[in-house]
Design a protein around this motif. Structure first.
Motif, short mmCIF file in Angstrom:
data_model
loop_
_atom_site.label_atom_id
_atom_site.label_comp_id
_atom_site.label_asym_id
_atom_site.label_seq_id
_atom_site.Cartn_x
_atom_site.Cartn_y
_atom_site.Cartn_z
N PRO A 247 0.81 -1.22 0.00
CA PRO A 247 0.00 0.00 0.00
C PRO A 247 0.85 1.27 0.00
CG PRO A 247 0.11 -0.88 2.22
CD PRO A 247 0.82 -1.87 1.34
N ALA A 248 0.28 2.30 -0.61
CA ALA A 248 0.96 3.60 -0.63
C ALA A 248 0.84 4.30 0.72
CB ALA A 248 0.37 4.47 -1.73
N ARG A 249 -0.27 4.01 1.42
CA ARG A 249 -0.51 4.63 2.73
C ARG A 249 -0.76 3.56 3.78
NH1 ARG A 249 -4.34 9.91 1.37
NH2 ARG A 249 -2.90 10.85 -0.17
N PRO A 250 -0.43 3.82 5.04
CA PRO A 250 -0.62 2.81 6.10
C PRO A 250 -2.09 2.49 6.32
CG PRO A 250 0.79 4.64 6.84
CD PRO A 250 0.17 5.07 5.56
N PRO A 251 -2.40 1.23 6.64
CA PRO A 251 -3.78 0.90 7.04
C PRO A 251 -4.19 1.74 8.24
CG PRO A 251 -2.51 -1.08 6.62
CD PRO A 251 -1.54 0.05 6.62
N GLU A 252 -5.44 2.11 8.28
CA GLU A 252 -5.93 2.98 9.34
C GLU A 252 -6.38 2.18 10.56
OE1 GLU A 252 -8.98 5.35 7.57
OE2 GLU A 252 -7.56 6.54 6.37
N LEU A 253 -6.54 2.89 11.67
CA LEU A 253 -7.04 2.28 12.90
C LEU A 253 -8.36 1.57 12.62
CD1 LEU A 253 -6.69 2.00 16.01
CD2 LEU A 253 -8.05 4.09 16.23
N GLY A 254 -8.48 0.33 13.07
CA GLY A 254 -9.66 -0.47 12.80
C GLY A 254 -9.45 -1.50 11.71
N ASP A 255 -8.45 -1.25 10.85
CA ASP A 255 -8.08 -2.21 9.82
C ASP A 255 -7.31 -3.35 10.47
OD1 ASP A 255 -6.39 -3.47 7.68
OD2 ASP A 255 -7.31 -1.95 6.43
N SER A 256 -7.54 -4.57 10.02
CA SER A 256 -6.86 -5.73 10.63
C SER A 256 -5.34 -5.65 10.47
CB SER A 256 -7.36 -7.03 9.99
OG SER A 256 -7.02 -7.09 8.61
N GLN A 257 -4.85 -4.87 9.52
CA GLN A 257 -3.42 -4.75 9.30
C GLN A 257 -2.83 -3.45 9.86
OE1 GLN A 257 -1.70 -7.38 8.09
NE2 GLN A 257 -3.71 -8.39 8.16
N PHE A 258 -3.58 -2.77 10.66
CA PHE A 258 -3.09 -1.55 11.29
C PHE A 258 -1.83 -1.84 12.13
CE2 PHE A 258 -3.27 1.31 15.10
CZ PHE A 258 -2.97 2.51 14.45
N GLU A 259 -0.75 -1.13 11.80
CA GLU A 259 0.55 -1.27 12.46
C GLU A 259 1.13 -2.68 12.36
OE1 GLU A 259 0.17 0.33 16.43
OE2 GLU A 259 0.39 2.38 15.67
N ARG A 260 0.70 -3.43 11.35
CA ARG A 260 1.25 -4.77 11.15
C ARG A 260 2.03 -4.88 9.84
NH1 ARG A 260 -3.22 -9.20 11.99
NH2 ARG A 260 -1.36 -10.54 11.93
N ILE A 261 1.89 -3.89 8.97
CA ILE A 261 2.65 -3.85 7.72
C ILE A 261 3.16 -2.43 7.51
CG2 ILE A 261 1.30 -5.70 6.67
CD1 ILE A 261 -0.12 -3.52 5.00
N VAL A 262 4.11 -2.27 6.59
CA VAL A 262 4.61 -0.93 6.31
C VAL A 262 4.16 -0.46 4.93
CG1 VAL A 262 6.61 -1.20 7.81
CG2 VAL A 262 6.84 -1.77 5.40
N ALA A 263 3.82 0.82 4.85
CA ALA A 263 3.46 1.45 3.59
C ALA A 263 4.73 1.89 2.87
CB ALA A 263 2.53 2.63 3.84
N ARG A 264 4.55 2.45 1.70
CA ARG A 264 5.67 2.73 0.81
C ARG A 264 6.77 3.60 1.42
NH1 ARG A 264 3.94 5.37 -4.64
NH2 ARG A 264 2.72 3.44 -4.70
#
Length: 289
Positions: A247-264
């Protein structure tokens, strides 16, 4: 100056010796085992609720590009003429390949304990496994998985991945149904041996230490990942109009991948390097294809 990574099958006898000698030297210094520890530390599955940067994640490819560069720089501090060769496993597909010769990787493990007894990385040659030790301090392999035979990925397997026009898709993990990254990493919804394709299948085919986080204990890890990196380079050339990383931008709070992957443009631990920083290796190295 841009240097060249070559196919291992095209290396001269002197080039093979210089590569092996450099690997052995950083092993003796203790630096090699630092690379093993790093990979173990960042081998996080998508079933764990913490940041993933190395596997089952969009940063699989840029993370390993940086990891490979660090290793290559360590080798080149020993011998400026050394680069990491790549193993094209769509062509060199058997334990009889030159890759497994006694002057490069050595052969498969013996029956029973899978201990490698030939080549420069055998225990008898001084290659001692110190990180991720299980049954012994020797390198293990089971090329082709004799007890349950497995074949290396084919050109068709690579084409299946390369046909993807998008880099990655939500949910950005091993269950992503599309995306070049996940197809090259090799996770599928299949069962048995069909569960693994491309990158993953190669680790399974080699077996022994190449299974799991301690796979760096086997120096063939680097030749395998150099080819994975080359395949990413080819996909980038083939898809110049595709987003190079998502993703170009980080997953937002509430997304299952929030703070679990890194954006570009987010850093990939253990470095401050971002995926964006690793989208091109122009000016550093090129591949002899």
């Amino acid at each position: 100056m841009v240097y060249t990574r070559k196919n291992q099958s095209s290396l001269s006898r002197a080039e093979r010796r210089r590569f092996v000698d450099a690997v052995l030297k950083i092993k003796r210094s203790g630096e090699y085992d630092e690379f093993v520890r790093t990979h173990i530390d960042y081998y996080v599955s998508d079933g764990e609720h913490r940041l993933r940067v190395a596997h089952m994640t969009p940063s699989f490819l840029p993370w390993h590009r940086r990891f490979l560069l660090d290793f290559e720089r360590a080798l080149r501090r020993v011998d400026q003429g050394v680069t990491v060769p790549y193993w094209d496993w769509t062509k060199d597909r058997t334990p009889a390949s030159s890759l497994w010769g006694e002057d490069l990787m050595g052969g498969t493990g013996r029956r029973g304990d899978r201990r490698v007894t030939t080549g420069p990385f055998a225990r008898g040659s001084g290659w001692v496994v110190k990180e991720g030790v299980t049954d012994g301090d020797f390198l293990t392999r089971a090329l082709g998985r004799p007890g349950d035979p497995l074949k290396l990925p084919t050109r068709q397997d690579v084409a299946w991945a390369t046909a993807e026009t998008v880099y990655d898709v939500s949910p950005w993990d091993s269950t992503s149904s599309r995306g070049f990254r996940n197809r090259l990493e090799g996770w599928t919804s299949g069962v048995g041996s069909e569960r693994w394709r491309n990158h993953n299948r190669v680790h399974r085919w080699v077996g022994g230490h190449m299974l799991g986080g301690a796979s760096v204990n086997d120096p063939v890890f680097w030749l395998h990942h150099a080819f994975v990196d080359l395949l990413w380079t080819r996909w980038q050339r083939l898809r110049p109009d595709s987003a190079p990383y998502l993703p170009a931008r980080p997953p937002e709070l509430g997304d299952s991948q929030f703070e679990r992957i890194v954006a570009r443009r987010q850093p990939m631990p253990p470095w401050r390097t971002t995926p964006q920083d690793m989208l091109s290796h122009k000016g550093i190295y090129k591949y002899a294809e």
